[in-house]
Design an enzyme around this catalytic site. Structure first.
Site, mmCIF file in Angstrom:
data_model
loop_
_atom_site.group_PDB
_atom_site.id
_atom_site.type_symbol
_atom_site.label_atom_id
_atom_site.label_comp_id
_atom_site.label_asym_id
_atom_site.label_seq_id
_atom_site.Cartn_x
_atom_site.Cartn_y
_atom_site.Cartn_z
ATOM 1 C CB SER A 131 -0.902 0.035 1.234
ATOM 2 O OG SER A 131 -0.141 0.356 2.393
ATOM 3 C CG ASP A 132 1.180 5.944 -1.215
ATOM 4 O OD1 ASP A 132 2.143 6.078 -0.424
ATOM 5 O OD2 ASP A 132 0.924 6.762 -2.112
ATOM 6 C CD1 TRP A 133 4.857 4.959 5.034
ATOM 7 C CD2 TRP A 133 4.651 3.835 3.131
ATOM 8 N NE1 TRP A 133 5.909 4.063 4.965
ATOM 9 C CE2 TRP A 133 5.799 3.355 3.806
ATOM 10 C CE3 TRP A 133 4.321 3.250 1.910
ATOM 11 C CZ2 TRP A 133 6.609 2.340 3.304
ATOM 12 C CZ3 TRP A 133 5.124 2.237 1.399
ATOM 13 C CH2 TRP A 133 6.246 1.793 2.088
#
Length: 766
Positions: free
Chosen positions: A248-250
């Site tokens: 995932s993106d953060w």
């Protein structure tokens, strides 16, 4: 770090052997809780270890154009506490080189620095399409064109991963703005996704197999990318054959249970115990099959295993700085170079009589803001580089944030006075640093007013003015006719200042080309009116007409077209020779053209191949880039350039059939120096494939008549009552669903009989 000893990693500790991981054996020995724990981070940058089974933690970190490894407990977006690393040109500049071999070499250098700093995965590159020049993160992206973005992205991934470290292809998918990026739904039809926003990802995945793909924050058609089964599993894995891990993106995961079910493997960063506990509960309650969790844990283990041993190797900082300088020059684009007193202003004959104006000359703007900020190993500025060759006068001309204080009016007046007697003025302009950042979009398309006022005043007293621009994405240039030359350097990294000096003085010939169109006005841009959206949705109403596809198809005047770029020589093109072979999905077109350096100095030309489908039955752009190559030629040298197009290069995504199709008929292949500088073209006849969608009662009369088995069904219905149809009535009826003939009492069948006829017609052409 130049010529330093190898940086020690965990495997280099005395008495500790290299770690190896038997993924399947470890997976079989994991508890349910341990499996769940592997699908989330240990902290901001590390995966979780399983110490009892010998599974170590590995580190991932930011870095599309340079390693940004934070030291100790530095904040996420901080720069001061990150380790020194080579800051290469941003993707906007790297892409503008159109040089995949150079990009791969930059990737190899990035890989060496990543490995030497004990990092397993470098988070990049970004290949999102530049839908609007106002996207705050455009400096991190390659192009408005998916073929170019895909080729450059694949080269960078291949280079980085050749050094034994991974990449993270991002941000998947339809992440084309920063406004409301964590919630907004990108509402886009499948054809537009397939033809514009997904192909760059597809090309990188199928050609370079990045170790990881990073899902975006945003929703796609109402579903978060982190929970989008169609994107993460059906397209990415099942169609494209992606073998790695989806991270995932953060902060992009809101519920890990549906995210795992959709195809996500690793949630970053650390999110506390609750998501792990929710996964365990979902498995035990039968809401999440354990095999799905096993698949995710297996991919995390594979990532950790392929990263072993972590670290090692040396970094030659001097060599990497030299490569950054080469790349910065290669990605700079000479947009304009008009003669004054009979000769072009650039290249400069020397530094005698040279006046440098603009704070950016001594306070360089070399990278964008946000998570990609690199702490450079050194930083060149153009003024120092030019002064190393001789006396050069300087006036700051304006103030910028972070630079020396001053009064803009007084600075402008001093610059104008100096320009009156200067032989040549090089004016360094650009966007202020706060204008371009992750997290928000740009506030304007043009340069700040104080800089434009300076340009106008200087140009009024001296005709020999060359503008050097520093910005991460296109800026409007209503002032371009006032100056003799414009050199676009984008954000050129830590060696950009020296690279500019090389270009201005002719030690290096400009060879960059635009990867994005430079428009006159914001109102002319494709997404105007549909950006940045409202009420949580952004509608991609321009469809497939993105970038030059929009401007060229609609005949909109632009400042500089996609692919444009000048150098210090000229090139001539011979006739295009094109020949098609095969049919339908097996068709191919061989294209050849001879290019000659017709000038007096060596230079590089980017030969661009576009395809037109003038007989398409659907809306297609007037031309689409399908291939390119960069050729370096000595004066008078000529070279034959060859391309081979395959069926995909001629295809469009058929919304009804939901697949790529080649429509038969005439295609035109165009070869040129930009999307609006076509030098030669050739037409080829292509034998396509049947495009009959399955028939049913709601298929139109025209669709039934075009179908080889359907025409025998509908034809008699139209003739059932014996009346002649005039042209107007026939045209109207062609758009009616066939079941209307039943409603009107014309058809000699009922609905059940029509359904049976449709089934037989469909079966006849399978």
């Amino acid at each position: 770090m130049s010529d330093a000893a190898p940086t020690p990693g965990p495997h280099d500790e005395p008495g500790q052997p290299d770690r190896t991981i038997d993924v399947e054996a470890v997976l079989a020995g994991l508890t349910l809780e341990e499996k769940a724990s592997l699908t989330s981070g240990a902290d901001f940058w590390h995966t979780k270890p399983v110490e009892r089974l010998g599974v170590p933690s590995v580190m991932v970190t930011d870095g599309p154009h340079g390693l940004r490894k934070e030291a100790q407990q530095a904040d996420h977006l901080g720069i001061g506490a990150s380790v020194p690393a080579t800051c290469f040109p941003t993707a906007a500049a790297l892409g503008s080189s159109w040089d995949v071999d150079l990009v791969r070499r930059v990737g190899e250098a990035l890989g060496r620095e990543t490995r030497a700093n004990d990092v397993a995965v470098l988070l990049g590159p970004g290949v999102n399409i530049k839908r609007t020049p106002l996207c705050g993160r455009n400096f991190e992206y390659v192009s408005e064109d998916p073929v170019l973005a895909g080729e450059v992205g694949a080269a960078l991934v291949a280079g980085i991963q050749s050094q034994g470290v991974g990449t993270s292809l991002k941000h998947y998918a339809a992440n084309n703005q920063e406004t409301d990026r964590m919630r907004v739904s990108a509402d886009v039809d499948e054809r537009t996704l397939r033809e514009v926003y997904l192909p760059a990802f597809e090309r990188v995945v199928t050609r370079a197999q990045p170790w990881t793909v990073m899902c975006a924050y945003n929703k796609v058609n109402g579903t978060y990318a982190s929970e989008h089964h169609w994107l993460l599993t059906e397209v990415l894995r099942d169609e494209w054959g992606f073998e790695g891990l989806v991270v995932s993106d953060w902060g992009a995961v809101h519920d890990r249970v549906p995210a795992l079910a959709a195809g996500l493997d690793l949630q970053m960063p650390a999110s506390g115990p609750r998501p792990d506990e929710a996964v365990v509960a979902a498995v035990r309650e039968g809401r999440l099959p354990e095999r799905v969790l096993d698949d995710a844990a297996r991919r995390v283990l594979r990532l950790v295993a392929r990263a072993q041993p972590v670290g090692g190797g040396t970094v030659d900082v001097d060599a990497h700085h030299a490569l950054a300088r080469e790349a910065a020059a290669a990605g700079s684009v000479l947009l304009r170079n008009e003669p004054v007193d009979g000769s072009p202003v650039l290249p400069l004959a020397g530094t005698d009589g040279l006046l440098v104006v603009g704070e950016f000359a001594r306070t360089p703007r070399y990278q964008g803001a946000g998570s990609s900020q690199v702490n450079p190993t050194r930083l060149d500025d153009a003024l120092t580089a030019l002064r190393a060759l001789g006396d050069v006068a300087f006036e700051p001309g304006f103030t910028i944030e972070g630079g020396p204080e001053g009064d803009d009016e007084a600075l402008r007046a001093a610059a104008v006075e100096a320009a009156r007697t200067a032989g040549t003025v090089v004016l360094f302009l650009g966007l202020p640093g706060p204008d371009e950042s992750e997290g928000y979009d740009r506030p304007r398309l043009g340069l700040p007013e104080n800089q434009v006022a300076l340009l106008e005043a200087v140009a009024a007293v001296n005709p020999r003015v060359a503008v050097v621009l520093a910005n991460g994405s296109a800026v409007s240039m209503p002032w371009r006719g006032l100056v003799a030359a414009v050199l676009e350097t984008w954000l050129g990294g830590q060696a950009g200042g020296s690279a500019v000096a090389d270009l201005l003085l002719g030690r290096v010939a400009p060879a960059g080309r635009l990867t994005e169109t430079i428009p006159h006005r914001l109102e002319d841009t494709p997404a105007f009116g549909n950006f940045p959206g409202e009420a949580g949705h952004v509608r991609y109403g321009e469809g497939v007409l993105v970038g030059y596809r929009w401007y060229d198809t609609r005949g909109i005047d632009v400042a500089y077209p996609f692919g444009h770029g000048l150098t210090y020589t000229t090139f001539g093109y011979g006739d295009v020779v094109a020949a098609a072979s095969g049919t339908g999905p097996d068709v191919s077109v061989d294209v050849r053209v001879t290019v000659t350096n017709t000038g007096a100095v060596a230079g590089a030309e980017v030969v661009q191949l576009y395809v037109r489908d003038p007989q398409a039955s659907v809306l297609r752009p007037v031309r689409e880039l399908k291939a390119f190559t960069k050729v370096h030629l000595e004066p008078g040298e000529q070279r034959e350039v060859a391309f081979t197009l395959d069926a995909r290069d001629l295809s469009y995504w058929h919304p009804g059939l939901r697949r790529w199709v080649v429509e038969g008929g005439e295609f035109v292949v165009e070869v040129g120096a930009s999307s609006r500088d076509v030098r030669a073209a050739a037409a080829v006849e292509v034998e396509g494939e049947p495009l009959w969608a399955p028939l049913d009662g709601m298929s139109t009369i025209a669709e039934w008549l075009e179908h080889p088995a359907g025409r025998d069904v509908v034809g008699p219905m139209l003739e059932a009552d014996g009346r002649e149809l005039d042209d107007s009535m026939r045209a109207m009826m062609m758009q009616m669903p066939v079941r209307v003939l039943i409603d009107f009492g014309i058809a000699p069948v009922d609905e059940d009989e029509l359904a049976a006829l449709a089934a037989r017609a469909n079966a006849a052409v399978r």
